[in-house]
Scaffold this active site. Structure first.
Site, mmCIF file in Angstrom:
data_model
loop_
_atom_site.group_PDB
_atom_site.id
_atom_site.type_symbol
_atom_site.label_atom_id
_atom_site.label_comp_id
_atom_site.label_asym_id
_atom_site.label_seq_id
_atom_site.Cartn_x
_atom_site.Cartn_y
_atom_site.Cartn_z
ATOM 1 N N LYS A 82 0.754 -1.071 -0.023
ATOM 2 C CA LYS A 82 0.053 0.075 -0.014
ATOM 3 C C LYS A 82 0.632 1.391 -0.064
ATOM 4 O O LYS A 82 2.285 1.282 0.136
ATOM 5 C CB LYS A 82 -0.674 0.013 1.267
ATOM 6 C CG LYS A 82 -1.791 -1.231 1.121
ATOM 7 C CD LYS A 82 -2.714 -1.260 2.349
ATOM 8 C CE LYS A 82 -3.792 -2.252 2.368
ATOM 9 N NZ LYS A 82 -4.758 -2.292 3.730
ATOM 10 N N TYR A 118 -12.637 -2.598 -2.778
ATOM 11 C CA TYR A 118 -12.978 -2.520 -1.387
ATOM 12 C C TYR A 118 -14.490 -2.613 -1.476
ATOM 13 O O TYR A 118 -15.116 -2.233 -0.238
ATOM 14 C CB TYR A 118 -12.477 -1.489 -0.592
ATOM 15 C CG TYR A 118 -10.928 -2.008 -0.396
ATOM 16 C CD1 TYR A 118 -10.583 -3.106 0.475
ATOM 17 C CD2 TYR A 118 -9.898 -0.925 -0.440
ATOM 18 C CE1 TYR A 118 -9.288 -3.298 0.824
ATOM 19 C CE2 TYR A 118 -8.405 -1.078 -0.035
ATOM 20 C CZ TYR A 118 -8.198 -2.441 0.682
ATOM 21 O OH TYR A 118 -6.992 -2.766 0.968
ATOM 22 N N PHE A 123 -14.919 2.893 8.555
ATOM 23 C CA PHE A 123 -13.639 3.420 8.041
ATOM 24 C C PHE A 123 -13.601 3.367 6.601
ATOM 25 O O PHE A 123 -12.265 3.531 5.995
ATOM 26 C CB PHE A 123 -12.539 2.294 8.500
ATOM 27 C CG PHE A 123 -12.829 0.681 8.212
ATOM 28 C CD1 PHE A 123 -12.206 0.364 7.079
ATOM 29 C CD2 PHE A 123 -13.599 0.096 8.922
ATOM 30 C CE1 PHE A 123 -12.598 -1.010 6.410
ATOM 31 C CE2 PHE A 123 -13.650 -1.457 8.586
ATOM 32 C CZ PHE A 123 -13.281 -1.899 7.556
ATOM 33 N N ASN A 149 -1.760 -0.057 7.289
ATOM 34 C CA ASN A 149 -1.097 -1.372 7.666
ATOM 35 C C ASN A 149 -0.467 -2.086 6.578
ATOM 36 O O ASN A 149 -0.072 -3.406 6.687
ATOM 37 C CB ASN A 149 -2.140 -2.297 8.254
ATOM 38 C CG ASN A 149 -3.205 -2.572 7.080
ATOM 39 O OD1 ASN A 149 -3.365 -2.034 6.064
ATOM 40 N ND2 ASN A 149 -4.261 -3.274 7.485
ATOM 41 N N HIS A 175 -1.888 -5.739 1.415
ATOM 42 C CA HIS A 175 -3.108 -6.381 1.336
ATOM 43 C C HIS A 175 -2.805 -7.750 0.540
ATOM 44 O O HIS A 175 -1.922 -7.746 -0.017
ATOM 45 C CB HIS A 175 -3.900 -5.498 0.168
ATOM 46 C CG HIS A 175 -5.117 -6.288 -0.224
ATOM 47 N ND1 HIS A 175 -6.225 -6.374 0.454
ATOM 48 C CD2 HIS A 175 -5.099 -7.153 -1.490
ATOM 49 C CE1 HIS A 175 -6.963 -7.240 -0.515
ATOM 50 N NE2 HIS A 175 -6.418 -7.590 -1.315
ATOM 51 N N GLU A 188 -9.757 -10.343 -7.690
ATOM 52 C CA GLU A 188 -8.820 -9.025 -7.709
ATOM 53 C C GLU A 188 -7.741 -9.093 -8.573
ATOM 54 O O GLU A 188 -7.366 -8.108 -9.054
ATOM 55 C CB GLU A 188 -8.163 -9.062 -6.287
ATOM 56 C CG GLU A 188 -9.253 -8.613 -5.129
ATOM 57 C CD GLU A 188 -8.780 -9.174 -3.679
ATOM 58 O OE1 GLU A 188 -7.425 -9.290 -3.289
ATOM 59 O OE2 GLU A 188 -9.446 -8.898 -2.725
#
Ligand code: IDP
Ligand code: MG
Length: 141
Positions: A16, A56, A64, A119, A122, A133
């Site tokens: 990310k 997502y 969030f 974080n 992914h 994906e």
């Protein structure tokens, strides 16, 4: 014997924007390769809003969600197809808990992150999502 081992899978990895910004791409990929997984293809892209919302979609409406979309589109990310024995679950295990404060030391999130939004990484959570994906990010290639 070895021929009875878990089957070869493919999964989608994203380092990310915080991982790219912090120059952690090499370190993260090195752990994945050291595990025995293969980088099948890889590119650096800035994910646009449309792609982020598709990726997502399951999180739409969660508290969030807006923060997540602005974070994942905030700068360049490295997207890759990873392959190897049981790599969907295996990569999730290497990544650690979604919340880096709960991720075990030795996992990527446990070692390098503190923030549940930022974080670092992914990895697809199921075989079905992995294929979806991969098609989303590499479908035309
Ligand atoms: P995962 O990345 O471990 O699969 P998901 O539940 O699919 O976790 O959430 C997608 C992403 O949304 C997370 O990686 C993280 O960036 C963000 N996220 C998840 N839960 C929270 C939260 O409770 N607060 C803020 N961000 C979150
Ligand atoms: Mg997820």
């Amino acid at each position: 014997m070895d021929s009875e081992r878990i089957r070869i899978e493919r999964t989608l990895l994203i380092v990310k924007p915080d991982g790219v910004d912090r120059r952690l791409v090499g370190g993260i990929l090195s752990r994945i390769e050291r595990k025995g997984y293969t980088i099948e293809c890889m590119k650096t892209i800035t994910i646009d809003r449309e792609l982020a919302e598709k990726h997502y979609a399951e999180h739409k409406g969660k508290p969030f969600y807006d923060k997540l979309i602005s974070y994942i589109t905030s700068g360049p990310a490295v997207v890759a197809v990873i392959s190897g024995e049981g790599c969907v679950g295996g990569l999730r295990y290497l990544m650690g808990n979604t919340d880096p404060l709960k991720a075990a030391p030795g996992t990527i999130r446990g070692d390098y992150a503190t923030n549940v939004t930022k974080n670092l990484i992914h990895g697809s959570d199921t075989l079905e999502n992995a294929e979806r994906e991969i098609a989303l990010f590499f479908g035309g290639e």
